[in-house]
Design a protein around this motif. Sequence first.
Motif, PDB file in Angstrom:
ATOM      1  N   ARG A 109       2.349   6.078 -12.384  1.00  0.00           N
ATOM      2  CA  ARG A 109       2.208   4.962 -11.440  1.00  0.00           C
ATOM      3  C   ARG A 109       2.212   5.375  -9.970  1.00  0.00           C
ATOM      4  NH1 ARG A 109       5.293  -0.223 -13.445  1.00  0.00           N
ATOM      5  NH2 ARG A 109       3.920  -1.001 -11.855  1.00  0.00           N
ATOM      6  N   PHE A 110       2.599   6.616  -9.669  1.00  0.00           N
ATOM      7  CA  PHE A 110       2.718   7.060  -8.283  1.00  0.00           C
ATOM      8  C   PHE A 110       1.803   8.246  -8.012  1.00  0.00           C
ATOM      9  CE2 PHE A 110       6.560   4.829  -9.217  1.00  0.00           C
ATOM     10  CZ  PHE A 110       6.927   4.222  -8.028  1.00  0.00           C
ATOM     11  N   ARG A 111       1.480   8.437  -6.730  1.00  0.00           N
ATOM     12  CA  ARG A 111       0.706   9.607  -6.337  1.00  0.00           C
ATOM     13  C   ARG A 111       1.292  10.201  -5.063  1.00  0.00           C
ATOM     14  NH1 ARG A 111      -2.908   8.744  -2.109  1.00  0.00           N
ATOM     15  NH2 ARG A 111      -3.364   6.585  -1.645  1.00  0.00           N
ATOM     16  N   THR A 118       4.350   8.704  -2.865  1.00  0.00           N
ATOM     17  CA  THR A 118       5.573   9.491  -2.794  1.00  0.00           C
ATOM     18  C   THR A 118       5.316  10.751  -1.981  1.00  0.00           C
ATOM     19  OG1 THR A 118       7.302  10.644  -4.034  1.00  0.00           O
ATOM     20  CG2 THR A 118       5.109  10.635  -5.021  1.00  0.00           C
ATOM     21  N   GLY A 119       6.341  11.174  -1.278  1.00  0.00           N
ATOM     22  CA  GLY A 119       6.266  12.424  -0.542  1.00  0.00           C
ATOM     23  C   GLY A 119       6.632  13.611  -1.412  1.00  0.00           C
ATOM     24  N   ARG A 120       7.097  13.343  -2.613  1.00  0.00           N
ATOM     25  CA  ARG A 120       7.527  14.406  -3.528  1.00  0.00           C
ATOM     26  C   ARG A 120       6.310  15.071  -4.143  1.00  0.00           C
ATOM     27  NH1 ARG A 120      12.179  14.915  -7.038  1.00  0.00           N
ATOM     28  NH2 ARG A 120      13.389  14.503  -5.184  1.00  0.00           N
ATOM     29  N   ARG A 130       0.837  -1.209   0.000  1.00  0.00           N
ATOM     30  CA  ARG A 130       0.000   0.000   0.000  1.00  0.00           C
ATOM     31  C   ARG A 130       0.873   1.260   0.000  1.00  0.00           C
ATOM     32  NH1 ARG A 130      -3.247  -3.288   3.437  1.00  0.00           N
ATOM     33  NH2 ARG A 130      -2.320  -2.365   5.315  1.00  0.00           N
ATOM     34  N   LEU A 131       2.073   1.174   0.572  1.00  0.00           N
ATOM     35  CA  LEU A 131       3.012   2.303   0.568  1.00  0.00           C
ATOM     36  C   LEU A 131       3.706   2.476  -0.783  1.00  0.00           C
ATOM     37  CD1 LEU A 131       4.871   1.802   3.967  1.00  0.00           C
ATOM     38  CD2 LEU A 131       3.408   3.736   3.350  1.00  0.00           C
ATOM     39  N   ALA A 186       0.463  11.727   4.124  1.00  0.00           N
ATOM     40  CA  ALA A 186       0.174  10.901   5.301  1.00  0.00           C
ATOM     41  C   ALA A 186       0.333   9.421   4.947  1.00  0.00           C
ATOM     42  CB  ALA A 186      -1.221  11.197   5.822  1.00  0.00           C
ATOM     43  N   LYS A 187       1.554   9.012   4.650  1.00  0.00           N
ATOM     44  CA  LYS A 187       1.797   7.649   4.180  1.00  0.00           C
ATOM     45  C   LYS A 187       1.408   6.583   5.209  1.00  0.00           C
ATOM     46  CE  LYS A 187       5.631   8.420   1.012  1.00  0.00           C
ATOM     47  NZ  LYS A 187       7.007   8.035   0.751  1.00  0.00           N
ATOM     48  N   PHE A 188       1.770   6.793   6.474  1.00  0.00           N
ATOM     49  CA  PHE A 188       1.456   5.777   7.496  1.00  0.00           C
ATOM     50  C   PHE A 188      -0.045   5.505   7.521  1.00  0.00           C
ATOM     51  CE2 PHE A 188       5.244   6.364  10.660  1.00  0.00           C
ATOM     52  CZ  PHE A 188       6.129   6.106   9.642  1.00  0.00           C
ATOM     53  N   ALA A 189      -0.844   6.557   7.585  1.00  0.00           N
ATOM     54  CA  ALA A 189      -2.294   6.402   7.631  1.00  0.00           C
ATOM     55  C   ALA A 189      -2.811   5.731   6.363  1.00  0.00           C
ATOM     56  CB  ALA A 189      -2.961   7.758   7.828  1.00  0.00           C
ATOM     57  N   ALA A 190      -2.272   6.111   5.213  1.00  0.00           N
ATOM     58  CA  ALA A 190      -2.711   5.518   3.945  1.00  0.00           C
ATOM     59  C   ALA A 190      -2.436   4.017   3.891  1.00  0.00           C
ATOM     60  CB  ALA A 190      -2.027   6.222   2.776  1.00  0.00           C
ATOM     61  N   ALA A 191      -1.396   3.583   4.578  1.00  0.00           N
ATOM     62  CA  ALA A 191      -1.046   2.161   4.596  1.00  0.00           C
ATOM     63  C   ALA A 191      -1.694   1.420   5.763  1.00  0.00           C
ATOM     64  CB  ALA A 191       0.470   2.004   4.670  1.00  0.00           C
TER      65      ALA A 191
END
Length: 188
Positions: A63-65, A51-53, A46-47, A69-74
Amino acid sequence: MSSAWALGQIVVLGLGPEGQTAQNLASRPDLVINLPAAHQWEAVERLAPLTGRHPVPAHKRDRFRHEPAKFAAAGLQTQVSQRVRPPRVADCPLQIEARATRVAPDATGGFIIVEAAVLAVHADARIVIPGTDHIDPSAWHPLICSFRHYFGLGAELGHSFRSETAASVRHLSYSGGQMAVEGAQTAT
């Protein structure tokens, strides 16, 4: 991160040069290496497309978004670190707080090599040999990514003569297609 390995109290990481992590480490050297267990592969996946960029680099847009809030998204929980600014992933059984001491391109310029000094190691008590600060290799089942496929570990085949945990882990022997655990109540 494409690769990681430990050399004593140094962890060496391989990163893509255009990722946000490489930029972050160039200006803020603190980091946490969160090592998930094999059963956590779906959270890692899920991570993967995040990307944080921002904005997302042109070569990644298909392919990326961007996700701040990566932790919450995963579906993962944060935990405050003791020695560095970035938080740890509370769900990971093994977490290493470290500080990058060298961030440089590899010989070809295609990757960034990060050398990081370990400042603190946090391990779930279930994967530590009781009464020691050693990880029990028979209890720790790390997630392994091999050529972009997720795997866990198979049965132990043996140990190095230099192993500090071999005396505390039962001796395994292999004969004729069967594995026996000496001193155990049952064979596996």
